[in-house]
Structure formats: structure tokens, C-alpha cells
Design an enzyme around this catalytic site. Sequence first.
Site, short mmCIF file in Angstrom:
data_model
loop_
_atom_site.label_atom_id
_atom_site.label_comp_id
_atom_site.label_asym_id
_atom_site.label_seq_id
_atom_site.Cartn_x
_atom_site.Cartn_y
_atom_site.Cartn_z
N GLU A 189 -0.22 2.84 6.89
CA GLU A 189 -0.36 3.96 5.94
C GLU A 189 -0.95 5.19 6.64
OE1 GLU A 189 1.33 3.27 3.47
OE2 GLU A 189 1.27 1.10 3.70
N ALA A 239 0.84 -1.18 0.00
CA ALA A 239 0.00 0.00 0.00
C ALA A 239 0.88 1.24 0.00
CB ALA A 239 -0.90 0.02 1.24
N MET A 240 0.26 2.39 -0.26
CA MET A 240 1.03 3.62 -0.39
C MET A 240 0.31 4.78 0.29
SD MET A 240 3.72 5.05 -1.50
CE MET A 240 3.98 6.76 -1.07
N ASN A 288 0.06 8.01 0.07
CA ASN A 288 -0.19 9.32 -0.57
C ASN A 288 -1.10 10.19 0.29
OD1 ASN A 288 0.94 8.04 -3.02
ND2 ASN A 288 -1.00 6.94 -2.97
N1 TRP Z 1 5.80 3.73 1.31
C1 TRP Z 1 5.07 2.52 1.12
C2 TRP Z 1 4.79 1.96 2.50
O1 TRP Z 1 5.64 1.66 3.24
C3 TRP Z 1 5.76 1.48 0.36
C4 TRP Z 1 6.13 1.72 -1.05
C5 TRP Z 1 7.30 2.14 -1.54
C6 TRP Z 1 5.42 1.34 -2.16
N2 TRP Z 1 7.35 2.04 -2.88
C7 TRP Z 1 6.21 1.55 -3.28
C8 TRP Z 1 4.16 0.81 -2.30
C9 TRP Z 1 5.78 1.21 -4.56
C10 TRP Z 1 3.74 0.50 -3.57
C11 TRP Z 1 4.54 0.68 -4.68
O2 TRP Z 1 3.69 1.83 2.90
ZN ZN Z 2 5.61 2.60 5.00
#
Ligand code: TRP
Ligand code: ZN
Length: 859
Positions: free
Chosen positions: A299, A263-264, A266
Site C-alpha cells: 500500500e 488493504a487500500m 487511499n
Molecule cells: N487497490 C487495493 C490494493 O491492491 C485493492 C483493492 C481493490 C481493494 N478493491 C478493493 C481493497 C476493495 C479493498 C476493497 O491494495
Molecule cells: Zn495494490
Amino acid sequence: MSQPTARHRLDYQASPFQIDTLHLTVQLEDHATLVTAESAIRRTQAGAAELALVGEELALVSVSIDEVALSADEYRLEEGKLVLPMDRDSARLTLVTRIDPANNTALEGLYKSEGTFCTQCEAEGFRRITYFLDRPDVLARYTTRIEADKAAYPYLLANGNKVDSGDLDGGRHFATWVDPFPKPSYLFALVAGDFDLLEDSFTTASGRDVALQLFVDKGQKGRGHHALASLKRAMKWDEERFNLEYDLDIYMVVAVDFFNMGAMENKGLNVFNSKCVLADSDSATDAEFDRIESIIGHEYFHNWTGNRITCRDWFQLSLKEGLTVFRDQEFSSDLGSRAVHRIEAVKVIRGIQFAEDAGPMAHPIRPDKVIEMNNFYTVTVYDKGAEIIRMMHTLLGEQGFQKGMALYVERHDGQAVTCDDFVQAMEEASGVDLTLFRRWYSQSGTPVLTVEEEFDAEAAQYKLHLRQHTPATADQAQKQPLHLPVRLELLSTSGQALELTLDGQPFDGLYSLTEPQATLTFDGVNAKPVASLLQEFSAPVKLSFAQSEAEQIHLMSYANNAVARWDAAQGILANAVFVTLEGDTPDSDALARAFGQILADDRLDAALVAQMLTLPSVSTLMEMHSGCDVVALHQARRQLQTTLGSALAAEMELAYQRCVAANDAPHRALKNLLLEFKALCGESERVLAQYEQASNMTETLGALRAANQGLLPQRRQMMTDFEVKWRHDPLVMDKYFSQLATTPMEVVPLLEEINRAMSHAAFDIGNPNRVRALVGAFADGNPKAFHDASGAGYRFLTEQLIKLNGINPQCAARIITPLIGFKQHTGERQQQMRQCLEQLMALEDLSKDLYEKVSKSLS
Ligand code: TRP
Ligand code: ZN
């Protein structure tokens, strides 16, 4: 193509320009999406006269500065770069680029997945949308206008609040979003599609109402409730434990099927892999419910630890990830069983992170050198990173830690900062000296803590001699001593914890080792105690301490700490596997007595009992004795399971019945574990019965797994039944694929079945979930077939990697892991693995992602 080059942490330089606002207009089309980006540029370094923006896979349509169009000879388009004349203090830059989302199989930047447009910008995907200062220390305010066909994409989403929307000619419509918080480009998100929408709301501690919206594929609404409920729990928990409140009026989560990771985060618009958000008890297991809660939390927690305070550069990734993993672990532990969650985290470190340290990709939690940033979203940065935060928590205590957090937030809100800034805040707020502790950020590898004990009955004195040593790693030859918090307890022969005096002072159980070695002298100890060391896994190290089986059994029964009891059990089981591997028979009577007692004790948490009776994984065992024959190890482990299953048959049956009666998640965990023992002992009727009577996916999958692991005759019938029932549900079919791929069959017939599965209608090599479920599970979860002496398993993985290299390099680079660790295996296997790696190295168009891993492993 030129060889990919590495970037170095110490080469960091501040950007000569900042971008304060960005107005994006995205006109969505499958193959020709137009992106108009209007940036307010501000010069921050006197004398800078050129602005270099990065971009990939873009067609540049036009450039203008302060409304004046530039002709092609007024700028330079170099590999991955657009260099513009910019000898002014501020300017308005307008760029138009064209992209092809429907052909974007890398799933980075803007791509189309099953009829939905979505973005993934972390780490460096924004440069696939427009030319930009795509680095986390450039924080801009974003306004996003999306235009798309209205019928196909009724929902148009971006970060922040929706300020405008309406219809356009030609059946199209638009929406405009404004995000008031400055953010780095990696947190940008845009989604356009048709969804079912689940809505809820949350009132913050200060009384603001936040609209919660979960967007899922049509027909999937029933699988969204758990995630939404988890989100509300996370929001509340972060207020209560960390005093952190949400800051926008809306929080959106979108589930998509094609996604590279979990997941991400944003800003205001999380994008989730559908497998990490959708669940109901018919189709998802208890473990998946738990995982969803923790990822939803993760997240959400990023909103403060990641978004409001972000990373200065990507080498600092653990600043947000280690801290946020620590926070999600604490969230799960406060809401559920703390001991079981701690055990799960320890298993990740011992089974996966230690292997990373031992392999060619070894790196500190704050790496020094990176070719492809996507390769550094690792268990080291995430999970070992969380262990480093946890050690600070141990050293500072909850109060000191929270004071540190408060100072960190107050001081750095709205900034892009470094790991050092975090430690500095912790140190200042708590008054605890972390000078030496900082080495955890720069030193890679797994320290070994060697302990020897000495008891002097006459002097009533008990001594522990501690010595730390970190072996060299692939990336770093020289190692220094570290600051290790060592939590310990001494138990009397009757199982009581001793009140301890260390060097004349009352001892609270926590010792800070800061020297290469130290001796702890406890006075007033009248009989030789049994030491429980490194309780709660108080530091991410390997403990080398010779204890007899009798002592380990003592700890397993009497240690006050549940994780320590589990750890003792694991030690006993690991020894028994190694005894079996040597061709000897472990003392099954002693084992049966010890574990039989645990099985019989119905006051114990069933999930904890399940953990205690789970044999250490093959990868954990390999880390304990590297260089041993992995297939023989797998067989020895299996043999011990059978031995225990028959020695404890009666106790297991009673416990199984108790679990059936209780029918809650902890008992289902134990029940499934017991069923696997039974399957290995040939109790196929019981396995079939559980499959047929199952009323949820946890029980169904437990039975399916038991049948496959036990190679029971009924397994094919069960697998067929499962396939018929779920063939139209790819997320559930992943379980089928994984079951198939991890069946301990002979490699050749298994690969035939796997190849057949690859042409199943539900399989799609472009979908990372499918690839991981089938190919990843085979390489990672089937030691017998993958490591078959013929090398057929290695060659199969290599074939898939060659295909994936062209489709989705990030996904390819994740599933190559079992191959690059070849040096820990026996000679013949090394040869065969090396050949495969050489074949990959010779590929014409080898991606940066694979290049980095393959070249490191071969060097
Ligand atoms: N920042 C995201 C998390 O830790 C992880 C993440 C980094 C990510 N690169 C990504 C998720 C590319 C999906 C695709 O939750
Ligand atoms: Zn993270």
C-alpha cells in the site's frame, strides 16, 4: 432486471468534462448521512452540452449549477446516472445526496463497521457516496469536511492534511482535510471512529519529517507495532532502491474489521483489513507477520505506482497492481530470504493463476471486457502482472529497469496513464526492444515451453530444442508466440556449472526466445550435462521437459540457484504423487536418500528445506494433469506424505530436534512441516506436546493443523481448548474456523460441524474474514470433503452463495471460484457442480458480480 452488460477496453473515450476541485461535506448519521458535493466543472470537449454523472444507491436531495437550483424537470435521473444540462465551459455544481451507511452490507462506498464509519471506493465505490465522474482519469483536488457526534467518533479522518477542526452544536464536531494532490475518486477515503492511536515518525532522505499514525480498535495497541515498524522499513527501502520519497506530512493507516480485501492505498489514509495489520506473537503466526510487512509495503508503494501515477481506465489495472506487487515482492526479498519469497510467488502462479487461465474467467493481465470491475482484482492482474514486470526487469537488468522507472515517473507524474505508457518508458530508457514483449498484455493463457535435448559426444555438442505454444483459453481462441526469457544452467555430472559458449559467444545464462521455436547449440560440452531450465521461474509458463528422477535429484543437490533446487524437488515429489495415483509405489529408498540428505544438511536455510519438502498443492497437481479425480489425487498426495514420513522418520526426528533448539521463524516453519509428517504417521503424543508447550501462535497452529490433518484422536480436545481460549477474539477464531473447515473428514459430519460453527458467537456472515475463514477454506482447502462424490459440498457452498448474493456480492464472487472451474473435474462432479451453477443462474436478484462468473462458466 435487465441483464448486466459488458464494457470493452477499446471503447475508451476521454471524458468531455473534468472536475478540478471537489469540496465534500459529509454529515455522518447511521441511516441518513448527508453528502454535499461542490465540484468545479471544466469542459474539455467543445460542443459537449450534457454532463452525465454516475451514482448508485443514492437519494438525490438537491442539485444546483452556479448557485441556481434545478427543478426535477431540468435534469434526468436514469438507471445509475444523473444527466445535467451543461452547455458551458466551467461551472460550480452543488449536489446533495443522502445515504444509509449502517445498512451498507456490500462494504463499498461509505459504510459502518463495528461502530466505525469508513469508505472503500476502489474500484467504483465513490458513486455510492455522490453522483460523480467516478473514473480514474478524472483527477480532482479534494477538500473534505466531516461532521459527526463527538463522543462516538472522536477521530475524523480524510486524505491529506487536517486544516481545521472544532465543536458544533448538539455534541457534534467537525474536521476539515485538504489533499493537495489531484487524485481520482477511487483514492478518496474518510474514516470516523474511536481508536487507540500508535504514533511514530519518519525522516525522509531529503530531511522532511512525516508523522506516522496507526489507528486500531481500542485495546489492540500491542498488535500494531509490527505494522508501524514495517511501514518505516518500506519508506526507507523505496528511497534506497527506487529513489522514491513520500510526499505528504502525514501518513495514516486505519485497521477495520469489515473489509472486502486486504488493504487500500487511499492517498495518505490507507484502510486495512485488521487481519492484514494487527499481529503479536501470541495471536499471529510468523507467516502472518511476513504478510503484514508485505501488504504494508504494497500500500505504501502505491503512493507512487498508483496514486501519483494512476490508471487511465480500469482495464489498465495491472499498470499499478502488477508493478506494485513486483515492488512489494522485491521489498520482502531484499529484507528477508529472496529464494523463499520467490518460491512463494511461484506457488501462487502455478497453483492459482494457471487455474484461472484454464477456467471460464481467463483474461489477459490487461482485460478486454469487463462486466463487474471487482471481479478483475485477480491473481492474473496482480501476480501474473508482477511476473510480466519481473520479466522486463530480467531483460533490462536492475540498472536499465531503474532508468525506465525514473523516466516513467518523470514523464507521467500526476497523470492517469496506460500499460503501454509504462512499457514505452521502459523501452526508451533502456534501449531494449519490447515490441514483441507487449503481447503479454493482450494475450491470456499459460504458454507451454517444450524442451528436448540432444547430445553428440563426438562433436562435444549439446543442443536444446525449444518450442512454445499457448493453448486456447475461454476468452481467446488464437494465440501468438511470446517473448520468453529463459534462464538456464548446465551442470556437469560432478555438479559443476559449465562455462557455456552459445553459437560461438560466451553465454551468460539468459536466452530470449522470441520465435515459436529455436535451437540452442552449446559447443565444447564433453559429457552429457544436466540442464536446469527456467531458473527462478524466468517466465510464467509450464515447462515440459522429460528428465529422469536421477537428473532431478542431481539438480536438487547441485543447481546453483536455490529456487531451481526447490523446483527440482517439486518435480520429484509431483512425479511420486502421480505414481502413487496410478496405484504404483514410488521408489521410497531413492526419495528417502535424496530428501534425507537435505534434512541432514544443517547449513541449509530451514525455511528453504521446508519448502523443498512441502508436497505440491492439490491445485498445482491438478494443473499438471487436469481431468484427474481430485479426491483420489488428494488421497495419493496424503499417502505419499505418509510414505515419506515413515521412510524418513529418523532424519525427521533429528531435524525436528534441531528446529526446537534453534527456535526462529525458519526453523518453526520446518518444525511445523515435520510435525505434519509425524501426525500422518500417527505420532500423536508429539503433536500434543508441541501444542501444550507452544510459546507462540506459529507453534500452536502448527500443532493444531497437524492434529486435524492427521485426524488424530487428540484433535477435538485441542480444538476445544483453542476455542475456549480465543472465543472472544474473532481474528484468532478465524484460524479455528479454517482448521475446522479444512479437516479431511467425511463431508456430512463435517458440514454439521461447520453449520454449528456458523452459529458461534464469533461468526458473522456479514464479515468477509469470517466467511473466507470458514466457507472459503472449506471450498478451497478441503478437496476431500468439498469434492465428495455426493455433491453435498457443492450444495453447501451454493446455499452460502445464495445468502451472500444479497449481503455482499463482492465477497460471494470471490468464494465461488472452486465451483466455476468445474470443467477440470471428472464427469459426475461436473454434473453436480453444473446443477449448482444453474441454480444460482436462476436467482431473481443475481448480482452483477456473480452473474459474470456464473454465466461465463455455464457458456
Ligand atoms: N487497490 C487495493 C490494493 O491492491 C485493492 C483493492 C481493490 C481493494 N478493491 C478493493 C481493497 C476493495 C479493498 C476493497 O491494495
Ligand atoms: Zn495494490
